[in-house]
Design a protein around this motif. Structure first.
Motif, mmCIF file in Angstrom:
data_model
loop_
_atom_site.group_PDB
_atom_site.id
_atom_site.type_symbol
_atom_site.label_atom_id
_atom_site.label_comp_id
_atom_site.label_asym_id
_atom_site.label_seq_id
_atom_site.Cartn_x
_atom_site.Cartn_y
_atom_site.Cartn_z
ATOM 1 N N MET A 1 2.589 1.003 19.191
ATOM 2 C CA MET A 1 2.431 1.394 17.806
ATOM 3 C C MET A 1 1.864 2.815 17.776
ATOM 4 S SD MET A 1 0.158 -0.501 14.845
ATOM 5 C CE MET A 1 1.249 -1.841 14.489
ATOM 6 N N ASP A 2 2.513 3.711 17.044
ATOM 7 C CA ASP A 2 2.030 5.090 16.996
ATOM 8 C C ASP A 2 0.977 5.282 15.906
ATOM 9 O OD1 ASP A 2 3.545 5.160 14.706
ATOM 10 O OD2 ASP A 2 4.924 6.714 15.388
ATOM 11 N N LEU A 3 0.360 6.443 15.930
ATOM 12 C CA LEU A 3 -0.759 6.741 15.034
ATOM 13 C C LEU A 3 -0.382 6.607 13.564
ATOM 14 C CD1 LEU A 3 -3.710 7.580 14.929
ATOM 15 C CD2 LEU A 3 -2.972 9.963 14.945
ATOM 16 N N TYR A 4 0.833 6.972 13.208
ATOM 17 C CA TYR A 4 1.264 6.875 11.817
ATOM 18 C C TYR A 4 1.161 5.433 11.312
ATOM 19 C CZ TYR A 4 4.280 6.758 7.718
ATOM 20 O OH TYR A 4 4.771 6.563 6.462
ATOM 21 N N TRP A 5 1.649 4.486 12.093
ATOM 22 C CA TRP A 5 1.631 3.089 11.668
ATOM 23 C C TRP A 5 0.224 2.505 11.699
ATOM 24 C CZ3 TRP A 5 5.212 1.703 8.663
ATOM 25 C CH2 TRP A 5 6.480 2.265 8.777
ATOM 26 N N ILE A 6 -0.594 2.966 12.636
ATOM 27 C CA ILE A 6 -2.001 2.545 12.651
ATOM 28 C C ILE A 6 -2.678 3.042 11.373
ATOM 29 C CG2 ILE A 6 -4.236 2.865 13.795
ATOM 30 C CD1 ILE A 6 -2.634 2.977 16.462
ATOM 31 N N ALA A 7 -2.425 4.296 11.009
ATOM 32 C CA ALA A 7 -2.992 4.857 9.776
ATOM 33 C C ALA A 7 -2.530 4.059 8.558
ATOM 34 C CB ALA A 7 -2.598 6.326 9.632
ATOM 35 N N GLN A 8 -1.250 3.703 8.531
ATOM 36 C CA GLN A 8 -0.737 2.922 7.397
ATOM 37 C C GLN A 8 -1.380 1.533 7.353
ATOM 38 O OE1 GLN A 8 0.735 4.124 4.926
ATOM 39 N NE2 GLN A 8 1.376 6.064 5.802
ATOM 40 N N ALA A 9 -1.597 0.924 8.529
ATOM 41 C CA ALA A 9 -2.254 -0.388 8.581
ATOM 42 C C ALA A 9 -3.685 -0.296 8.041
ATOM 43 C CB ALA A 9 -2.254 -0.923 10.014
ATOM 44 N N VAL A 10 -4.381 0.792 8.383
ATOM 45 C CA VAL A 10 -5.736 1.000 7.854
ATOM 46 C C VAL A 10 -5.673 1.183 6.331
ATOM 47 C CG1 VAL A 10 -7.750 2.540 7.873
ATOM 48 C CG2 VAL A 10 -6.650 1.877 10.031
ATOM 49 N N GLY A 11 -4.649 1.885 5.849
ATOM 50 C CA GLY A 11 -4.461 2.040 4.407
ATOM 51 C C GLY A 11 -4.234 0.707 3.715
ATOM 52 N N VAL A 12 -3.487 -0.187 4.345
ATOM 53 C CA VAL A 12 -3.261 -1.532 3.783
ATOM 54 C C VAL A 12 -4.569 -2.324 3.780
ATOM 55 C CG1 VAL A 12 -2.093 -3.744 4.166
ATOM 56 C CG2 VAL A 12 -0.806 -1.602 4.325
ATOM 57 N N MET A 13 -5.380 -2.161 4.846
ATOM 58 C CA MET A 13 -6.698 -2.815 4.864
ATOM 59 C C MET A 13 -7.554 -2.308 3.705
ATOM 60 S SD MET A 13 -8.055 -3.243 8.819
ATOM 61 C CE MET A 13 -9.358 -2.128 8.449
ATOM 62 N N ALA A 14 -7.522 -1.003 3.467
ATOM 63 C CA ALA A 14 -8.284 -0.425 2.358
ATOM 64 C C ALA A 14 -7.807 -1.026 1.039
ATOM 65 C CB ALA A 14 -8.144 1.090 2.339
ATOM 66 N N PHE A 15 -6.505 -1.170 0.902
ATOM 67 C CA PHE A 15 -5.938 -1.778 -0.297
ATOM 68 C C PHE A 15 -6.484 -3.194 -0.486
ATOM 69 C CE2 PHE A 15 -2.668 -4.362 -2.362
ATOM 70 C CZ PHE A 15 -2.504 -3.654 -3.539
ATOM 71 N N ALA A 16 -6.503 -3.997 0.590
ATOM 72 C CA ALA A 16 -6.995 -5.378 0.513
ATOM 73 C C ALA A 16 -8.474 -5.431 0.138
ATOM 74 C CB ALA A 16 -6.759 -6.097 1.839
ATOM 75 N N VAL A 17 -9.275 -4.544 0.720
ATOM 76 C CA VAL A 17 -10.705 -4.500 0.393
ATOM 77 C C VAL A 17 -10.890 -4.058 -1.062
ATOM 78 C CG1 VAL A 17 -12.896 -3.295 0.856
ATOM 79 C CG2 VAL A 17 -11.475 -4.087 2.758
ATOM 80 N N GLY A 18 -10.160 -3.043 -1.448
ATOM 81 C CA GLY A 18 -10.336 -2.469 -2.780
ATOM 82 C C GLY A 18 -9.826 -3.334 -3.904
ATOM 83 N N ILE A 19 -8.716 -4.022 -3.699
ATOM 84 C CA ILE A 19 -8.088 -4.761 -4.791
ATOM 85 C C ILE A 19 -8.957 -5.927 -5.270
ATOM 86 C CG2 ILE A 19 -6.728 -6.423 -3.447
ATOM 87 C CD1 ILE A 19 -5.458 -4.415 -6.430
ATOM 88 N N THR A 20 -9.808 -6.438 -4.410
ATOM 89 C CA THR A 20 -10.624 -7.593 -4.778
ATOM 90 C C THR A 20 -12.012 -7.233 -5.308
ATOM 91 O OG1 THR A 20 -11.427 -7.807 -2.506
ATOM 92 C CG2 THR A 20 -9.452 -9.072 -3.097
ATOM 93 N N MET A 21 -12.406 -5.971 -5.226
ATOM 94 C CA MET A 21 -13.790 -5.631 -5.579
ATOM 95 C C MET A 21 -14.116 -5.806 -7.051
ATOM 96 S SD MET A 21 -14.248 -1.557 -5.250
ATOM 97 C CE MET A 21 -12.852 -0.588 -5.665
ATOM 98 N N PHE A 22 -13.134 -5.688 -7.934
ATOM 99 C CA PHE A 22 -13.446 -5.751 -9.352
ATOM 100 C C PHE A 22 -13.668 -7.178 -9.845
ATOM 101 C CE2 PHE A 22 -11.474 -1.578 -8.962
ATOM 102 C CZ PHE A 22 -12.475 -0.818 -9.524
ATOM 103 N N PHE A 23 -13.448 -8.170 -8.981
ATOM 104 C CA PHE A 23 -13.748 -9.553 -9.343
ATOM 105 C C PHE A 23 -15.233 -9.848 -9.231
ATOM 106 C CE2 PHE A 23 -9.232 -10.106 -8.070
ATOM 107 C CZ PHE A 23 -8.771 -10.560 -9.295
ATOM 108 N N ASN A 24 -15.970 -9.005 -8.527
ATOM 109 C CA ASN A 24 -17.400 -9.232 -8.329
ATOM 110 C C ASN A 24 -18.163 -9.072 -9.628
ATOM 111 O OD1 ASN A 24 -17.717 -9.758 -5.513
ATOM 112 N ND2 ASN A 24 -17.141 -7.638 -5.137
ATOM 113 N N ARG A 25 -18.966 -10.073 -9.932
ATOM 114 C CA ARG A 25 -19.869 -9.962 -11.072
ATOM 115 C C ARG A 25 -21.186 -9.358 -10.631
ATOM 116 N NH1 ARG A 25 -19.153 -15.555 -14.442
ATOM 117 N NH2 ARG A 25 -16.918 -15.417 -14.654
ATOM 118 N N SER A 26 -21.514 -9.525 -9.370
ATOM 119 C CA SER A 26 -22.747 -8.985 -8.815
ATOM 120 C C SER A 26 -22.605 -7.470 -8.655
ATOM 121 C CB SER A 26 -23.034 -9.632 -7.460
ATOM 122 O OG SER A 26 -24.004 -8.886 -6.759
ATOM 123 N N GLU A 27 -23.513 -6.752 -9.288
ATOM 124 C CA GLU A 27 -23.504 -5.285 -9.224
ATOM 125 C C GLU A 27 -23.626 -4.799 -7.775
ATOM 126 O OE1 GLU A 27 -23.057 -1.918 -11.625
ATOM 127 O OE2 GLU A 27 -23.144 -3.992 -12.255
#
Length: 182
Positions: free
Chosen positions: A1-27
């Motif tokens: 796997m080359d660096l481009y695809w690793i970078a894209q995989a990290v971007g998808v991880m960021a998407f997964a972390v970010g997409i769920t954060m607004f469900f938190n009621r805890s500040e």
């Protein structure tokens, strides 16, 4: 796997972390997850060779973590000054004012507001990032920020409806619950 695809995989991880954060009621959990998202997307930008965006994202991660520990106006102004100094000096096009303004506004919100107000200001800040990312042609950035716009907007409406029914959606969830007698 080359660096481009690793970078894209990290971007998808960021998407997964970010997409769920607004469900938190805890500040606190909201801010910590926002910080984690910023750090992961910062790594994504560094891997993609976008060092200025990576630096900005990592600065946002640090700012967000610090905002869980202090609401100091001095600390807030330090982060605003850093954003302005590092951002304005790199403006090449007028539209690049949007992400700088969005970052300054969200910095103020993280240090000076709570609950629904924070989420509303973050929603407006996200609008600036979406417009900028579409102009830039950033597919991943547009998708992530666009998703934030939708998810946070839906949750703002949901939380406001709870408030109108007399329920505080931002009340601390970790209150002691009495144990029932057996």
């Amino acid at each position: 796997m080359d660096l481009y695809w690793i970078a894209q995989a990290v971007g998808v991880m960021a998407f997964a972390v970010g997409i769920t954060m607004f469900f938190n009621r805890s500040e606190r959990r909201f801010k910590l997850q926002l910080s984690l998202y910023s750090a992961v997307i910062g790594c994504h930008f560094f891997l993609m060779g976008a060092n200025a965006a990576g630096t900005s994202a990592v600065l946002n991660a640090l700012r967000t973590v610090i905002s869980t520990r202090t609401r100091s106006i001095v600390v807030m102004f330090i982060f605003i000054a850093l954003t302005l100094v590092l951002g304005v000096s790199r403006i090449n096009h007028l539209i690049e004012i949007l992400p700088i303004t969005s970052t300054v506004v969200s910095t103020w919100a993280l240090f000076r507001t709570r609950g629904l107000t924070t989420r509303c200001i973050m929603w407006c800040s996200t609008c600036g990032w979406v417009i900028h990312n579409i102009w830039l042609g950033s597919i991943g950035g547009s998708l992530i920020e666009g998703s934030f716009l939708i998810m946070n907007g839906v949750n703002i409406i949901r939380f406001r409806r709870l408030q109108l029914r007399g329920i505080d959606p931002f009340e601390t969830e970790n209150k002691a619950v009495p144990v029932s007698k057996r």
